[in-house]
Motif scaffolding. Structure first.
Motif, PDB file in Angstrom:
ATOM      1  N   UNK A 144       0.825  -1.206   0.000  1.00  0.00           N
ATOM      2  CA  UNK A 144       0.000   0.000   0.000  1.00  0.00           C
ATOM      3  C   UNK A 144       0.859   1.256   0.000  1.00  0.00           C
ATOM      4  N   UNK A 145       2.005   1.204   0.677  1.00  0.00           N
ATOM      5  CA  UNK A 145       2.922   2.353   0.653  1.00  0.00           C
ATOM      6  C   UNK A 145       3.422   2.607  -0.769  1.00  0.00           C
ATOM      7  N   UNK A 146       3.686   1.517  -1.472  1.00  0.00           N
ATOM      8  CA  UNK A 146       4.207   1.647  -2.834  1.00  0.00           C
ATOM      9  C   UNK A 146       3.130   2.064  -3.827  1.00  0.00           C
ATOM     10  N   UNK A 147       1.890   1.576  -3.590  1.00  0.00           N
ATOM     11  CA  UNK A 147       0.826   1.830  -4.560  1.00  0.00           C
ATOM     12  C   UNK A 147      -0.532   1.810  -3.855  1.00  0.00           C
ATOM     13  N   UNK A 148      -0.971   2.950  -3.281  1.00  0.00           N
ATOM     14  CA  UNK A 148      -2.269   2.994  -2.589  1.00  0.00           C
ATOM     15  C   UNK A 148      -3.436   2.973  -3.567  1.00  0.00           C
ATOM     16  N   UNK A 149      -3.726   1.786  -4.075  1.00  0.00           N
ATOM     17  CA  UNK A 149      -4.769   1.585  -5.077  1.00  0.00           C
ATOM     18  C   UNK A 149      -5.889   0.759  -4.453  1.00  0.00           C
ATOM     19  N   UNK A 150      -7.151   1.165  -4.625  1.00  0.00           N
ATOM     20  CA  UNK A 150      -8.262   0.459  -3.991  1.00  0.00           C
ATOM     21  C   UNK A 150      -8.455  -0.946  -4.552  1.00  0.00           C
ATOM     22  N   UNK A 151      -7.759  -1.277  -5.646  1.00  0.00           N
ATOM     23  CA  UNK A 151      -7.821  -2.624  -6.195  1.00  0.00           C
ATOM     24  C   UNK A 151      -6.972  -3.618  -5.424  1.00  0.00           C
ATOM     25  N   UNK A 161      -3.158   8.181   2.673  1.00  0.00           N
ATOM     26  CA  UNK A 161      -3.527   6.906   2.055  1.00  0.00           C
ATOM     27  C   UNK A 161      -2.365   5.923   1.911  1.00  0.00           C
ATOM     28  N   UNK A 162      -1.131   6.406   1.943  1.00  0.00           N
ATOM     29  CA  UNK A 162       0.013   5.505   1.797  1.00  0.00           C
ATOM     30  C   UNK A 162       0.384   4.816   3.105  1.00  0.00           C
ATOM     31  N   UNK A 163      -0.006   5.387   4.255  1.00  0.00           N
ATOM     32  CA  UNK A 163       0.414   4.846   5.545  1.00  0.00           C
ATOM     33  C   UNK A 163      -0.740   4.285   6.378  1.00  0.00           C
TER      34      UNK A 163
END
Length: 400
Positions: free
Chosen positions: A74-81, A242-244
């Motif tokens: 999620x830190x690398x890519x905060x994507x809802x997918x 959103x990243x953390x």
């Protein structure tokens, strides 16, 4: 136009709508602790006997490892997918596509049998206070048709709440989780002093007493106990920082759940015999409370189960719609799935479609003629395998 609505391009999910505490509540509530205890302990006891606590803490280890993987991904890519997106980028788009569909299938399958359980819990609450009919309509908890219809009504209500805004959904989760935790912990503490089941033994916590086959079966089932915390990551695009925060919420939630599950499982085994556990496979929590305090006070356990099931219906609907939204945004699904309502900034159409499909499957299950307990036991086992699959893909993706 609100500050969270984008002025360029099509509407998007509502950014910064949730705090880290909201996300922790969603993570814990998504696992539906009272629901998991009420419906899964019997299946766990069937697989490992009195070794339930051992299976629960051993199952906690790999799932917590996956929670850590979710944090870093999620830190690398905060994507809802989440699983779909991360697996696509780290491994292969085809695997990501498969992972996304597994998430959606798992969620729909769960909602299709959780909704009737929600209706059954409401009927049990009525019955505990001697309300068994409404004119010619039977309200008996054994009436599968009535339970399913009431469950579909609850599903419609939570679908509406998911459509009209993530903040409203989060406020409801605070209320439901508070009710659930207070009641479950209260009965669990009481159970330590009541007895009536098996005598406490530290061997319950020893995984080596289960054998390789028993431990493997127990861990697969225990995955279902913890399943759902990843909803915190699925609402990452709607969370502050959103990243953390979404990753932190998942890890914090896991430790809170471990404590509650160990306390509750140990207490239930001290109050209910293995035979009583199996006889109440779909209503373990209710049987547990009834044995200690009688039907009417025991109805508090039904209330906890009902609030838990409503909560998990809502928090299961959230990730399924957002996974489909992320896939559609990447062109992997039809355009209808990426439609965002401009008033509420939610994937409204996708949410409604998921709710309708789940409701139709719930109504269709009436034709099977099987008891709700049998459907739940089969569902728990199959969902445990599906969850292990997409959790495993995230773990591998994180390593890659």
């Amino acid at each position: 136009m609100t500050a969270t609505t984008h002025t360029e391009g099509p509407p998007q999910l509502k950014r910064g709508a949730l705090s880290v505490l909201d996300d922790v509540v969603i993570a814990v509530s998504s696992t539906a602790p009272a629901y998991s205890i009420g419906t899964t302990l019997a299946a766990l006891a069937l697989a490992v006997g009195l070794g339930g606590p051992a299976a629960i803490w051993v199952g906690f280890l790999p799932v917590t490892g996956i929670a850590i993987a979710y944090y870093y991904m999620n830190r690398a890519n905060p994507n809802c997918g989440t699983s779909y997106s991360w697996t696509s980028k780290a491994l292969h788009p085809s695997l990501g596509f498969l992972s996304g569909w597994v998430v959606i299938l798992t969620d729909i399958l769960f909602m299709s049998f959780a909704a009737p359980q929600c209706g059954q819990a409401l009927l049990q609450l009525f019955n505990a206070w001697n309300l068994t009919a409404l004119g010619p309509i039977s309200l008996d908890a054994a009436n599968t048709t009535a339970a399913t219809i009431f469950g579909v009504v609850f599903l419609a209500i939570v679908t509406y709440m998911c459509v009209v805004g993530i903040q409203l959904a989060a406020r409801l989760q605070w209320v439901l989780l508070s009710i659930e935790y207070l009641i479950v912990l209260g009965f669990s503490i009481l159970g330590f002093f009541h007895g009536g089941g098996s005598a406490f033994s530290f061997d319950w916590f020893n995984p080596f007493s289960l054998g390789v086959g028993g431990l493997a079966a127990g861990v697969v089932i225990s995955v279902f106990f913890y399943w759902g915390w990843d909803t915190a990551a699925t609402v990452n695009e709607e969370t502050e920082d959103s990243a953390e925060n979404p990753g932190r919420a998942g890890i914090i939630g896991m430790f809170l759940l471990l404590l509650l599950f160990l306390v509750a499982c140990t207490s239930v085994q001290m109050v209910l015999t293995p035979k009583e556990l199996q006889a109440n496979a779909a209503t373990t929590l209710t049987a547990f409370a009834d044995k200690m305090v009688g039907n009417q006070w025991g109805s508090l356990a039904i209330l906890a189960f009902l609030s838990s099931t409503i909560a998990t219906l809502q928090t299961t609907l959230l990730p399924s719609a957002r996974t489909a939204y992320s896939m559609a945004r990447d062109g992997m699904l039809g355009k209808i799935w990426k439609t965002i309502d401009p008033r509420w900034n939610t994937p409204a159409i996708g949410t409604i479609i998921m709710g309708v499909i789940s409701a139709l499957l719930a109504l269709g299950s009436l034709a099977l003629g099987s008891s709700l307990g049998a459907v739940v036991t089969a569902g728990v086992t199959s969902i445990g395998l599906l969850v292990a699959f997409y959790y495993g893909l995230v773990g591998i993706s994180c390593a890659v």
